[in-house]
Design an enzyme around this catalytic site. Structure first.
Site, mmCIF file in Angstrom:
data_model
loop_
_atom_site.group_PDB
_atom_site.id
_atom_site.type_symbol
_atom_site.label_atom_id
_atom_site.label_comp_id
_atom_site.label_asym_id
_atom_site.label_seq_id
_atom_site.Cartn_x
_atom_site.Cartn_y
_atom_site.Cartn_z
ATOM 1 N N ASP A 8 0.874 -1.168 0.000
ATOM 2 C CA ASP A 8 0.000 0.000 0.000
ATOM 3 C C ASP A 8 0.917 1.225 0.000
ATOM 4 O OD1 ASP A 8 -2.283 1.685 0.344
ATOM 5 O OD2 ASP A 8 -1.915 1.715 2.497
ATOM 6 N N ASP A 10 -0.009 4.955 1.116
ATOM 7 C CA ASP A 10 -0.137 5.882 2.231
ATOM 8 C C ASP A 10 -0.170 5.125 3.554
ATOM 9 O OD1 ASP A 10 -0.247 8.377 3.329
ATOM 10 O OD2 ASP A 10 -2.404 8.616 3.088
ATOM 11 N N GLY A 45 -7.537 4.144 3.964
ATOM 12 C CA GLY A 45 -7.584 3.000 3.067
ATOM 13 C C GLY A 45 -8.768 2.939 2.129
ATOM 14 N N ILE A 46 -9.653 3.944 2.157
ATOM 15 C CA ILE A 46 -10.818 3.899 1.269
ATOM 16 C C ILE A 46 -10.711 5.003 0.215
ATOM 17 C CG2 ILE A 46 -12.249 2.872 3.068
ATOM 18 C CD1 ILE A 46 -13.642 5.548 3.389
ATOM 19 N N SER A 117 -5.232 5.684 -4.427
ATOM 20 C CA SER A 117 -5.004 7.084 -4.778
ATOM 21 C C SER A 117 -4.675 7.219 -6.259
ATOM 22 C CB SER A 117 -3.840 7.656 -3.958
ATOM 23 O OG SER A 117 -3.532 8.966 -4.397
ATOM 24 N N ASN A 119 -3.332 9.735 -7.274
ATOM 25 C CA ASN A 119 -2.117 10.550 -7.248
ATOM 26 C C ASN A 119 -0.862 9.731 -6.966
ATOM 27 O OD1 ASN A 119 -3.447 13.222 -7.484
ATOM 28 N ND2 ASN A 119 -4.353 12.632 -5.532
#
Length: 225
Positions: A8, A10, A45-46, A117, A119
């Site tokens: 993951d 972030d 996480g969403i 994300s 981004n």
């Protein structure tokens, strides 16, 4: 045989939670909703739109905005967040991540990213990690957000591995649930997570040796009794 490790972004590779919070707090304030850092933790996480819907429900305004208006609010949040990314440098890497990425490369284990994300490429570039990952799955590749396993399955496909040949690393419960649902081995970072195959207090404890030992124990438990 362990063929891939999928991270993951972030909360695992870097931590931009405070930037997300500041952007969401600003947007929420414009529509008369107050959120604090405790509530912001529930957004971990969403996806962006799922986060917005939770904020609207929190403020009792779920039915107050049309789909187009919700999309506009989400775009404002994203613009604020993207502007704040200019503050990110390689110094924002979480402890142990640079070392672990280098060790995985040395071990010839494929490295993936699974982030909701949009981004993610911008963040990886700011961190100096654009070449560190063999494949990046982001929200543009999926229809269903975590805890649905879709993004981790997309990452596995992009890396050319089967889910049962991979480890996923997450700091959010939705992410751990997604990894497990994908049929991968799961590593949780931080406290309060349930059903992670391996739980670490922080990324500082992460290493190739740690992951290799976990993999051996999870795939061949009889050898470790």
């Amino acid at each position: 045989m362990l063929k891939a490790v999928i991270f993951d972004l972030d909360g695992v590779v870097t931590d931009t939670a405070h930037l997300h919070f500041q952007a969401w707090q600003s947007v929420a304030a414009t529509i008369g909703i107050e959120i604090d850092e405790t509530f912001n933790a529930s957004l971990k996480g969403i996806s962006r739109m799922d986060s917005l819907m939770r904020i609207l429900r929190h403020g009792g305004k779920e039915a107050a905005f049309s789909a187009d208006e919700r999309e506009a609010l989400a775009q404002v949040k994203n613009a604020l967040y993207v502007d704040s990314l200019s503050t990110i440098t390689a110094q924002a890497l979480l402890p142990g991540i640079a070392r672990t990425l280098a060790e995985l490369r040395q071990a010839e284990v494929r490295i993936g990213l699974a982030s909701v994300s949009l981004n993610a490429p911008t963040i990886l570039h700011a961190l100096g990690l654009s070449e560190a990952f063999d494949f990046c799955a982001d929200a543009s590749r999926i229809a269903r957000s975590k805890p649905d396993p879709e993004i981790f399955l997309a990452a596995c496909r992009g890396l050319g591995v089967q889910p049962e040949e991979a480890i996923g690393i997450e700091d959010a419960q939705a992410g751990i649930d997604a990894i497990n649902a994908a049929g991968m081995a799961s590593v949780g970072i931080g406290g309060g997570l349930q059903r992670a195959g391996l739980q670490l207090a922080s990324t500082a404890q992460l290493s190739w040796h740690c992951l290799a030992d976990f993999w051996a124990a999870s795939r061949c438990p009889q050898a470790h009794r």
